[in-house]
Scaffold this motif. Sequence first.
Motif, PDB file in Angstrom:
ATOM      1  N   TYR A 124      -5.641  54.211 -17.326  1.00 29.99           N
ATOM      2  CA  TYR A 124      -5.203  53.884 -15.972  1.00 29.99           C
ATOM      3  C   TYR A 124      -6.065  52.769 -15.395  1.00 29.99           C
ATOM      4  O   TYR A 124      -7.289  52.789 -15.491  1.00 29.99           O
ATOM      5  CB  TYR A 124      -5.202  55.128 -15.073  1.00 29.99           C
ATOM      6  CG  TYR A 124      -4.032  56.009 -15.387  1.00 29.99           C
ATOM      7  CD1 TYR A 124      -2.769  55.683 -14.918  1.00 29.99           C
ATOM      8  CD2 TYR A 124      -4.175  57.123 -16.196  1.00 29.99           C
ATOM      9  CE1 TYR A 124      -1.671  56.461 -15.246  1.00 29.99           C
ATOM     10  CE2 TYR A 124      -3.079  57.909 -16.523  1.00 29.99           C
ATOM     11  CZ  TYR A 124      -1.833  57.559 -16.043  1.00 29.99           C
ATOM     12  OH  TYR A 124      -0.752  58.321 -16.384  1.00 29.99           O
ATOM     13  N   TYR A 125      -5.396  51.796 -14.828  1.00 28.48           N
ATOM     14  CA  TYR A 125      -5.981  50.590 -14.238  1.00 28.48           C
ATOM     15  C   TYR A 125      -6.639  50.955 -12.907  1.00 28.48           C
ATOM     16  O   TYR A 125      -6.113  51.772 -12.154  1.00 28.48           O
ATOM     17  CB  TYR A 125      -4.826  49.615 -14.021  1.00 28.48           C
ATOM     18  CG  TYR A 125      -5.172  48.216 -13.639  1.00 28.48           C
ATOM     19  CD1 TYR A 125      -5.364  47.245 -14.615  1.00 28.48           C
ATOM     20  CD2 TYR A 125      -5.254  47.829 -12.308  1.00 28.48           C
ATOM     21  CE1 TYR A 125      -5.639  45.940 -14.276  1.00 28.48           C
ATOM     22  CE2 TYR A 125      -5.526  46.522 -11.964  1.00 28.48           C
ATOM     23  CZ  TYR A 125      -5.717  45.575 -12.950  1.00 28.48           C
ATOM     24  OH  TYR A 125      -5.986  44.275 -12.610  1.00 28.48           O
ATOM     25  N   ASP A 126      -7.772  50.338 -12.589  1.00 29.14           N
ATOM     26  CA  ASP A 126      -8.507  50.710 -11.371  1.00 29.14           C
ATOM     27  C   ASP A 126      -7.958  50.107 -10.077  1.00 29.14           C
ATOM     28  O   ASP A 126      -8.413  50.446  -8.993  1.00 29.14           O
ATOM     29  CB  ASP A 126      -9.995  50.383 -11.507  1.00 29.14           C
ATOM     30  CG  ASP A 126     -10.291  48.889 -11.504  1.00 29.14           C
ATOM     31  OD1 ASP A 126      -9.386  48.062 -11.273  1.00 29.14           O
ATOM     32  OD2 ASP A 126     -11.460  48.543 -11.733  1.00 29.14           O
ATOM     33  N   ASN A 127      -6.980  49.200 -10.149  1.00 24.43           N
ATOM     34  CA  ASN A 127      -6.320  48.598  -8.980  1.00 24.43           C
ATOM     35  C   ASN A 127      -7.233  47.801  -8.066  1.00 24.43           C
ATOM     36  O   ASN A 127      -6.909  47.581  -6.903  1.00 24.43           O
ATOM     37  CB  ASN A 127      -5.572  49.664  -8.163  1.00 24.43           C
ATOM     38  CG  ASN A 127      -4.398  50.220  -8.905  1.00 24.43           C
ATOM     39  OD1 ASN A 127      -3.709  49.497  -9.628  1.00 24.43           O
ATOM     40  ND2 ASN A 127      -4.184  51.508  -8.788  1.00 24.43           N
ATOM     41  N   LYS A 128      -8.380  47.371  -8.544  1.00 23.32           N
ATOM     42  CA  LYS A 128      -9.268  46.546  -7.711  1.00 23.32           C
ATOM     43  C   LYS A 128      -8.792  45.102  -7.719  1.00 23.32           C
ATOM     44  O   LYS A 128      -8.290  44.596  -8.711  1.00 23.32           O
ATOM     45  CB  LYS A 128     -10.705  46.647  -8.218  1.00 23.32           C
ATOM     46  CG  LYS A 128     -11.278  48.031  -8.009  1.00 23.32           C
ATOM     47  CD  LYS A 128     -12.724  48.100  -8.405  1.00 23.32           C
ATOM     48  CE  LYS A 128     -13.245  49.501  -8.115  1.00 23.32           C
ATOM     49  NZ  LYS A 128     -14.523  49.755  -8.714  1.00 23.32           N
ATOM     50  N   GLU A 129      -8.946  44.444  -6.570  1.00 21.69           N
ATOM     51  CA  GLU A 129      -8.493  43.063  -6.395  1.00 21.69           C
ATOM     52  C   GLU A 129      -9.533  42.079  -6.934  1.00 21.69           C
ATOM     53  O   GLU A 129     -10.083  41.274  -6.191  1.00 21.69           O
ATOM     54  CB  GLU A 129      -8.240  42.788  -4.904  1.00 21.69           C
ATOM     55  CG  GLU A 129      -7.174  43.656  -4.284  1.00 21.69           C
ATOM     56  CD  GLU A 129      -5.781  43.125  -4.533  1.00 21.69           C
ATOM     57  OE1 GLU A 129      -5.626  41.921  -4.755  1.00 21.69           O
ATOM     58  OE2 GLU A 129      -4.855  43.946  -4.512  1.00 21.69           O
ATOM     59  N   THR A 130      -9.794  42.148  -8.211  1.00 25.99           N
ATOM     60  CA  THR A 130     -10.740  41.222  -8.838  1.00 25.99           C
ATOM     61  C   THR A 130     -10.044  40.534 -10.000  1.00 25.99           C
ATOM     62  O   THR A 130      -8.841  40.692 -10.200  1.00 25.99           O
ATOM     63  CB  THR A 130     -11.997  41.979  -9.316  1.00 25.99           C
ATOM     64  OG1 THR A 130     -11.605  42.999 -10.233  1.00 25.99           O
ATOM     65  CG2 THR A 130     -12.751  42.609  -8.151  1.00 25.99           C
ATOM     66  N   ASP A 131     -10.794  39.800 -10.772  1.00 25.90           N
ATOM     67  CA  ASP A 131     -10.248  39.021 -11.881  1.00 25.90           C
ATOM     68  C   ASP A 131      -9.436  39.918 -12.824  1.00 25.90           C
ATOM     69  O   ASP A 131      -9.976  40.849 -13.421  1.00 25.90           O
ATOM     70  CB  ASP A 131     -11.401  38.357 -12.640  1.00 25.90           C
ATOM     71  CG  ASP A 131     -10.935  37.372 -13.684  1.00 25.90           C
ATOM     72  OD1 ASP A 131      -9.764  37.441 -14.135  1.00 25.90           O
ATOM     73  OD2 ASP A 131     -11.737  36.510 -14.076  1.00 25.90           O
ATOM     74  N   PRO A 132      -8.140  39.645 -12.995  1.00 21.25           N
ATOM     75  CA  PRO A 132      -7.304  40.496 -13.848  1.00 21.25           C
ATOM     76  C   PRO A 132      -7.668  40.416 -15.330  1.00 21.25           C
ATOM     77  O   PRO A 132      -7.203  41.225 -16.127  1.00 21.25           O
ATOM     78  CB  PRO A 132      -5.887  39.965 -13.607  1.00 21.25           C
ATOM     79  CG  PRO A 132      -6.072  38.586 -13.105  1.00 21.25           C
ATOM     80  CD  PRO A 132      -7.384  38.574 -12.368  1.00 21.25           C
ATOM     81  N   ARG A 133      -8.507  39.459 -15.702  1.00 24.54           N
ATOM     82  CA  ARG A 133      -8.921  39.344 -17.110  1.00 24.54           C
ATOM     83  C   ARG A 133     -10.071  40.283 -17.456  1.00 24.54           C
ATOM     84  O   ARG A 133     -10.442  40.400 -18.603  1.00 24.54           O
ATOM     85  CB  ARG A 133      -9.292  37.896 -17.422  1.00 24.54           C
ATOM     86  CG  ARG A 133      -8.079  36.960 -17.310  1.00 24.54           C
ATOM     87  CD  ARG A 133      -8.475  35.536 -17.338  1.00 24.54           C
ATOM     88  NE  ARG A 133      -9.166  35.253 -16.080  1.00 24.54           N
ATOM     89  CZ  ARG A 133      -9.571  34.047 -15.706  1.00 24.54           C
ATOM     90  NH1 ARG A 133      -9.387  33.026 -16.495  1.00 24.54           N
ATOM     91  NH2 ARG A 133     -10.167  33.873 -14.561  1.00 24.54           N
ATOM     92  N   GLU A 134     -10.606  40.986 -16.458  1.00 25.65           N
ATOM     93  CA  GLU A 134     -11.665  41.976 -16.692  1.00 25.65           C
ATOM     94  C   GLU A 134     -11.036  43.308 -17.113  1.00 25.65           C
ATOM     95  O   GLU A 134      -9.855  43.545 -16.863  1.00 25.65           O
ATOM     96  CB  GLU A 134     -12.499  42.157 -15.420  1.00 25.65           C
ATOM     97  CG  GLU A 134     -13.244  40.908 -14.986  1.00 25.65           C
ATOM     98  CD  GLU A 134     -14.242  40.433 -16.021  1.00 25.65           C
ATOM     99  OE1 GLU A 134     -14.910  41.279 -16.646  1.00 25.65           O
ATOM    100  OE2 GLU A 134     -14.354  39.204 -16.205  1.00 25.65           O
TER     101      GLU A 134
END
Length: 132
Positions: free
Chosen positions: A5-15
Motif C-alpha cells: 500500500y502506497y503512503d499517499n504523501k505528496e512527495t516525489d513519486p519516484r521514491e
Amino acid sequence: MRAYYYDNKETDPREPHEQTPLTLVTPEELANFGILYWQLGDDYLSQIDKICEERHYKNRDELTCSREGLGAAYESKIKTFFEEHLHEDEEIRYVVEGTGYFDVRDRADRWIRLAVSKGDLIVLVRIAYVIY
C-alpha cells in the motif's frame, strides 16, 4: 515484484512511498481485482509469446524508458506516466532490465504500488494505474 500500500504523501513519486508499518499485497490479492503476475526466466520471449497467445493479444511494442531510449521526448513522456489513466484494453508489461513502479487502485480505492524489476511481467486488466 513487491506490492504494498502506497503512503499517499505528496512527495516525489519516484521514491518508494512505503507505509510504516509496511502492508504487503500478495499476487493472489492483486489477481482478485485485475492484476496478473508472472516471474519469467531466461526464455522469457517464448513465455511471453505463450501468454499473449492464451490471452489473444494481437499487438506488442518495446519501450526503453530512459533519457537515452526516448531522447527529446523523455520529459513529456514521463509526465504522462505521472498522471492516472485508463486503457480500454489489457496492458502487458515485462521488465527486461532495470526497475520501476506501477501504482494501481484496489476495489476499496486504495493505492497499491507494484515495485517491479528484471523478469517481472504484469498484466493490467482494465484498471486505473500510474507508471513511474
